[in-house]
Design a protein around this motif. Structure first.
Motif, mmCIF file in Angstrom:
data_model
loop_
_atom_site.group_PDB
_atom_site.id
_atom_site.type_symbol
_atom_site.label_atom_id
_atom_site.label_comp_id
_atom_site.label_asym_id
_atom_site.label_seq_id
_atom_site.Cartn_x
_atom_site.Cartn_y
_atom_site.Cartn_z
ATOM 1 N N SER A 168 41.816 9.446 43.776
ATOM 2 C CA SER A 168 42.175 9.864 44.804
ATOM 3 C C SER A 168 43.535 10.972 44.512
ATOM 4 O O SER A 168 44.124 10.766 43.539
ATOM 5 N N TYR A 169 43.669 11.940 45.157
ATOM 6 C CA TYR A 169 44.891 12.954 44.934
ATOM 7 C C TYR A 169 46.159 12.298 44.922
ATOM 8 O O TYR A 169 47.134 12.427 43.988
ATOM 9 N N GLU A 170 46.363 11.054 45.747
ATOM 10 C CA GLU A 170 47.494 10.489 45.792
ATOM 11 C C GLU A 170 47.782 9.659 44.621
ATOM 12 O O GLU A 170 48.908 9.883 43.975
ATOM 13 N N GLU A 171 46.846 9.074 44.276
ATOM 14 C CA GLU A 171 46.942 8.323 42.815
ATOM 15 C C GLU A 171 47.016 9.262 41.738
ATOM 16 O O GLU A 171 47.862 8.747 40.564
ATOM 17 N N PHE A 172 46.610 10.222 41.763
ATOM 18 C CA PHE A 172 46.596 11.409 40.707
ATOM 19 C C PHE A 172 48.132 11.791 40.717
ATOM 20 O O PHE A 172 48.823 11.950 39.424
ATOM 21 N N LYS A 173 48.757 12.084 41.681
ATOM 22 C CA LYS A 173 50.136 12.408 41.595
ATOM 23 C C LYS A 173 51.063 11.321 41.322
ATOM 24 O O LYS A 173 52.079 11.465 40.601
ATOM 25 N N ASP A 174 50.616 10.190 41.982
ATOM 26 C CA ASP A 174 51.677 8.867 41.243
ATOM 27 C C ASP A 174 51.491 8.609 39.828
ATOM 28 O O ASP A 174 52.591 8.508 39.302
ATOM 29 N N VAL A 175 50.562 8.601 39.337
ATOM 30 C CA VAL A 175 50.213 8.410 37.816
ATOM 31 C C VAL A 175 50.990 9.509 37.091
ATOM 32 O O VAL A 175 51.829 9.236 36.200
ATOM 33 N N LEU A 176 50.651 10.681 37.661
ATOM 34 C CA LEU A 176 51.498 11.931 36.735
ATOM 35 C C LEU A 176 53.020 11.549 36.735
ATOM 36 O O LEU A 176 53.731 11.922 35.931
ATOM 37 N N GLU A 177 53.670 11.144 38.185
ATOM 38 C CA GLU A 177 54.868 11.087 38.047
ATOM 39 C C GLU A 177 55.495 9.905 37.724
ATOM 40 O O GLU A 177 56.545 10.146 36.907
ATOM 41 N N ASN A 178 54.792 8.789 37.675
ATOM 42 C CA ASN A 178 55.644 7.523 37.169
ATOM 43 C C ASN A 178 55.019 7.084 35.919
ATOM 44 O O ASN A 178 55.689 6.478 35.159
ATOM 45 N N LYS A 179 53.586 6.930 35.703
ATOM 46 C CA LYS A 179 53.203 6.258 34.642
ATOM 47 C C LYS A 179 53.061 7.352 33.314
ATOM 48 O O LYS A 179 53.126 7.231 32.346
ATOM 49 N N THR A 180 52.866 8.707 33.917
ATOM 50 C CA THR A 180 52.754 9.756 32.991
ATOM 51 C C THR A 180 51.371 9.408 31.967
ATOM 52 O O THR A 180 50.523 8.436 32.322
ATOM 53 N N GLY A 181 51.103 10.467 31.218
ATOM 54 C CA GLY A 181 49.948 10.244 30.264
ATOM 55 C C GLY A 181 48.747 11.219 30.717
ATOM 56 O O GLY A 181 48.939 12.184 31.573
ATOM 57 N N PHE A 182 47.574 10.872 30.362
ATOM 58 C CA PHE A 182 46.184 11.583 30.480
ATOM 59 C C PHE A 182 45.851 11.037 32.047
ATOM 60 O O PHE A 182 45.735 9.807 32.041
ATOM 61 N N VAL A 183 45.403 11.889 32.888
ATOM 62 C CA VAL A 183 44.868 11.401 34.061
ATOM 63 C C VAL A 183 43.398 11.877 34.068
ATOM 64 O O VAL A 183 42.913 13.048 33.809
ATOM 65 N N SER A 184 42.403 10.831 34.096
ATOM 66 C CA SER A 184 40.999 10.977 33.915
ATOM 67 C C SER A 184 40.333 11.273 35.327
ATOM 68 O O SER A 184 40.428 10.230 36.155
ATOM 69 N N ALA A 185 40.039 12.417 35.793
ATOM 70 C CA ALA A 185 39.935 12.707 37.298
ATOM 71 C C ALA A 185 38.584 13.635 37.389
ATOM 72 O O ALA A 185 38.385 14.095 36.526
ATOM 73 N N HIS A 186 37.886 13.508 38.616
ATOM 74 C CA HIS A 186 36.876 14.439 38.804
ATOM 75 C C HIS A 186 37.431 15.675 39.514
ATOM 76 O O HIS A 186 38.505 15.591 40.027
ATOM 77 N N TRP A 187 36.712 16.868 39.136
ATOM 78 C CA TRP A 187 37.184 18.046 39.486
ATOM 79 C C TRP A 187 35.886 18.871 39.764
ATOM 80 O O TRP A 187 34.877 18.643 39.138
ATOM 81 N N ASP A 188 35.963 19.800 40.709
ATOM 82 C CA ASP A 188 35.147 20.317 41.364
ATOM 83 C C ASP A 188 34.487 21.615 40.519
ATOM 84 O O ASP A 188 33.579 22.515 40.685
ATOM 85 N N GLY A 189 35.285 22.070 39.315
ATOM 86 C CA GLY A 189 34.882 22.901 38.408
ATOM 87 C C GLY A 189 35.189 24.160 38.719
ATOM 88 O O GLY A 189 34.818 25.286 37.842
ATOM 89 N N THR A 190 35.851 24.492 39.646
ATOM 90 C CA THR A 190 36.492 25.910 40.167
ATOM 91 C C THR A 190 37.898 26.297 39.376
ATOM 92 O O THR A 190 38.697 25.306 39.445
#
Lengths: 492, 492
Positions: free
Chosen positions: A424-446
């Motif tokens: 989820s985008y929430e989780e995405f932002k949370d990891v980037l903000e707090n845990k940092t590192g690589f975030v492995s996520a789905h992307w629509d390719g655009t």
């Protein structure tokens, strides 16, 4: 040496800058954005160069040298490439200075020496090299061309940082030409493997191999492969790139060859490079609050021996043992320094060699002489242990291997614990903000989604990993369908 | 390969240019006066670099890297130096390109990116380096600073020739700082010895060591030491220089140190360099009408093995012997190529490797297989001899040493026979015109005389030899008193 380093946990950026300066690696120069690489830093770069150069030659490449300047008309020929670099080019417009009539003792560019055609200081050498290849390639017999050059390049960066982003930097750039698309792609991938092997085995730096999205591609490439590493602050760093250039430069510079079958076709190209940026990666991946931690394979000094003594008589006895050990270590191909300078205390020396990242420190004192021992300290774990002087050279050789492996393992464990799958985008932002590192996520390719995520979170798609698993998913931002996860991160 | 080379005796200059191109050493680029160093030429330069680099390190120097650009204000600081180089400086005035509104698809220097202060592309690095040393030197404990850099430099030459005089060239420049005048002079002389040893032992090039006259001094130096070599057309070539800089740069950049005794003094400097010009010297000193003659110590390929065969079966048998020999040669540290390409005839290959200057060529044919022999041809004397394959690796190793020595001896004999003592201006002009080479003559010590001789004969004072014998004499032009002979020559 008087003040201790800033702590990584308090100000990572300041820690890095101070470490680079205090460990005598590099410093800013009088020229905006250009650095001076100091002898100790350059010695590490030389080790990188020697290792890579051998790897390039072992894969069939030879070195050559092409001009620093690119005439504007050639620079423009491959439009995508030109557009990509136009905003950061140093431009030579005159070829002579003369006395400035308005200011005594001062010089000025002589207006009579204005160049008819401006010269671009190379930001990368595809243009000048492909304009040369045109004359070197006539037939399939002339292919492949497998050439590398070690050179300086200039990209006028606005915000610079020592090693990571400088207006001038040193690098190598491979430029190859092939008779077929398949062969060029194989070359691109081969060089990516060379870089990955070098990063992991020498820099002790685990890397993710992947492909860039079109947004992040090298200007003028059909595909950019990359190795991405993780720094201790959880930010990613692109450590090397290998580009499949398709026939773009061949077409721009009209490089054709007579095929075996009697046809006439444009050749296929690749280019690939790593730079002094690797110095930044090396420093940020392994070092600690006491200073550098260097992998033994790249350490200019692998072992330092420090005598502990009172008075000349003790020093003489210790020195005899130390020099004996030094010779045995040298005979095993280990670079070793015996620091018997009497101007500094052992404690000062210990701190100094910690700061410089010397992998192994050996102290020999009066008690050691009596016991036939020495104290061996590892830089990576800070463990100390007393060993018999007998056979110590073999113990140290093994220890250096162990340190090299341990530094890699540590960085690998950190990296592995900093790749987070999110849905989820929430989780995405949370990891980037707090845990940092690589975030492995789905992307629509655009590119639009990629751009919006970048604006909102500062994270970019570092790569589509070569190991990407095809799986149906939904884009973390738009919910649109996706066929596999990509790696996002904030990056240097 | 189709046409033979021009002959030295007919057009030495054309012979040189054609040889450089046909032997794949270098070629002109799309940038006025800048060359492309091709892989084969670069491989020779790499061997020079490796050898010199080791010699520099063995004498206590370390490498570093300083910026390509010099801000104009720093460039001006040492006035003599600035004046000396002002007329051949590439000047960067802008840092960005933008679309040219007057010409679609074309770029132009963006007027909004004009630099406040122009940047000079380094013609030599004293200015940028001494501005850095200012911060590196506080006390006598920081001295000496013994630093070298491998770099590209730009001097906007109007008449250029591949390797000999190019707008951009590659070189090394040593820059050292010392606590005393004596030490700096000793360093200057030491590096001259390093260059002389390198030239004689590796380039197989006999050199005269000497001091330049004030007229010919490096701009900013108190004394310039040099090594001067003689080319086969009787013209001299300056092959390396080592400068005693006095306190000139220390004063210009305010580099002072606290002495042991508590005083504050300006440091003493040296700088020294050799460049890709050495490639030109190497080529012109030894090569012949068939092509390059390379001293084995600098030859990228020391031995080539060519099979002579009819049909695959013969080739298989010859290849087995050839590969066996190849391995034995490699094991002795000899670089060897087995050329079994079936696209070219043995005759073509022979001519090709002669052109490329490969010191030893070994041919193995059907009869050799029967007799257990091989035909060994020397490039330097063109002698051919049949040897037993057994123990051939040792024969070849000795032969390479012999070739190295022979090439030197030949150049030495030529040089010795081309140093002529003259005692009148008539004789002086006659030797320069007809016999060529160095002319050893008395000179009254004035720049005016030096200048007039240059105007009238094109000969310059190459150096005052270190071995100059003090003797009373009369200037060859003015008849005024002289204390010893100096060496004149026409020069590259």
């Amino acid at each position: 040496m008087s003040k201790s380093l800033p702590k990584r946990s308090e100000d990572y950026s300041l820690w890095y800058n101070e470490l680079v300066k205090r460990a005598d690696l590099a410093e800013n120069s009088a020229v905006r954005g250009c650095m001076v690489i100091k002898p100790y830093g350059y010695a590490i770069w030389e080790k990188m160069q020697q290792t890579l150069d051998k790897m390039f030659k072992d894969t069939g490449h030879t070195n050559a040298y092409f001009p620093l300047f690119v005439p504007k008309s050639l620079f423009e020929a491959e439009e995508t490439n030109a557009e990509g670099f136009a905003k950061e080019c140093a431009v030579v417009t005159h070829y002579r200075l003369r006395a400035n009539p308005d200011k005594k003792g001062s010089l000025m560019a002589d207006p009579d020496s204005k160049l008819e055609e401006e010269l671009i200081v190379r930001p990368t050498s595809e243009a000048i090299i492909w304009s040369t290849y045109k004359n070197w390639v006539q037939s399939y017999r002339d292919l492949p061309l497998l050439i590398n050059q070690w050179a300086n390049v200039v990209r006028w960066e606005m915000r610079t940082r020592l090693f990571l982003r400088t207006a001038e930097f040193l690098w190598q750039e491979g430029h190859t030409a092939h008779a077929s698309k398949e062969e060029a792609i194989a070359e691109t991938k081969q060089m990516l493997e060379v870089y990955a092997t070098f990063a992991e085995e020498f820099l002790a730096l685990p890397v993710v191999k992947g492909v860039k999205t079109p947004n992040e591609r090298f200007a003028g490439a059909d595909d950019t492969y990359c190795i991405e590493a993780l720094m201790q602050d959880g930010k990613a760093l692109q450590a090397g790139t290998s580009h499949f250039l398709g026939q773009n430069f061949a077409k721009a510079f009209d490089v054709k060859f007579a095929t075996k079958e009697g046809g006439l076709e444009h050749v296929w190209g690749t280019s690939w490079g790593v730079s002094t940026r690797l110095m930044g990666a090396l420093i940020m991946a392994h070092s600690d609050d006491e200073g550098l931690v260097l992998p033994p394979k790249l350490a200019p000094i692998q072992v330092v021996i420090v005598p502990i003594y009172k008075g000349q008589e003790q020093l003489d006895i210790v020195s005899e043992k130390a020099n004996d050990l030094r010779k045995k270590l040298l005979a095993k191909g280990i670079s070793v320094k015996y620091d018997n300078a009497d101007t500094q205390s052992p404690g000062w020396k210990f701190a100094q060699y910690e700061l410089k990242g010397v992998p192994v420190r050996i102290a020999i004192g009066q008690r050691d002489i009596q016991n036939g021992t020495a104290e061996v300290a590892r830089r990576d774990t800070k463990e100390k242990k007393v060993y018999s002087l007998e056979n110590l050279e073999n113990v140290v050789a093994d220890l250096l291997d162990e340190i090299q492996a341990n530094i890699y393992q540590r960085a690998f464990a950190f990296r592995e614990s900093h790749i987070t799958e999110v849905n989820s985008y929430e989780e995405f932002k949370d990891v980037l903000e707090n845990k940092t590192g690589f975030v492995s996520a789905h992307w629509d390719g655009t590119p639009e989604t990629e751009e919006r995520i970048k604006e909102e979170t500062k994270a970019t798609i570092r790569c589509i990993p070569l190991t990407q698993v095809l799986e149906d998913g939904q884009c973390v931002l738009t919910g649109k369908p996706s066929k596999g996860r990509v790696l996002f991160a904030k990056a240097y």
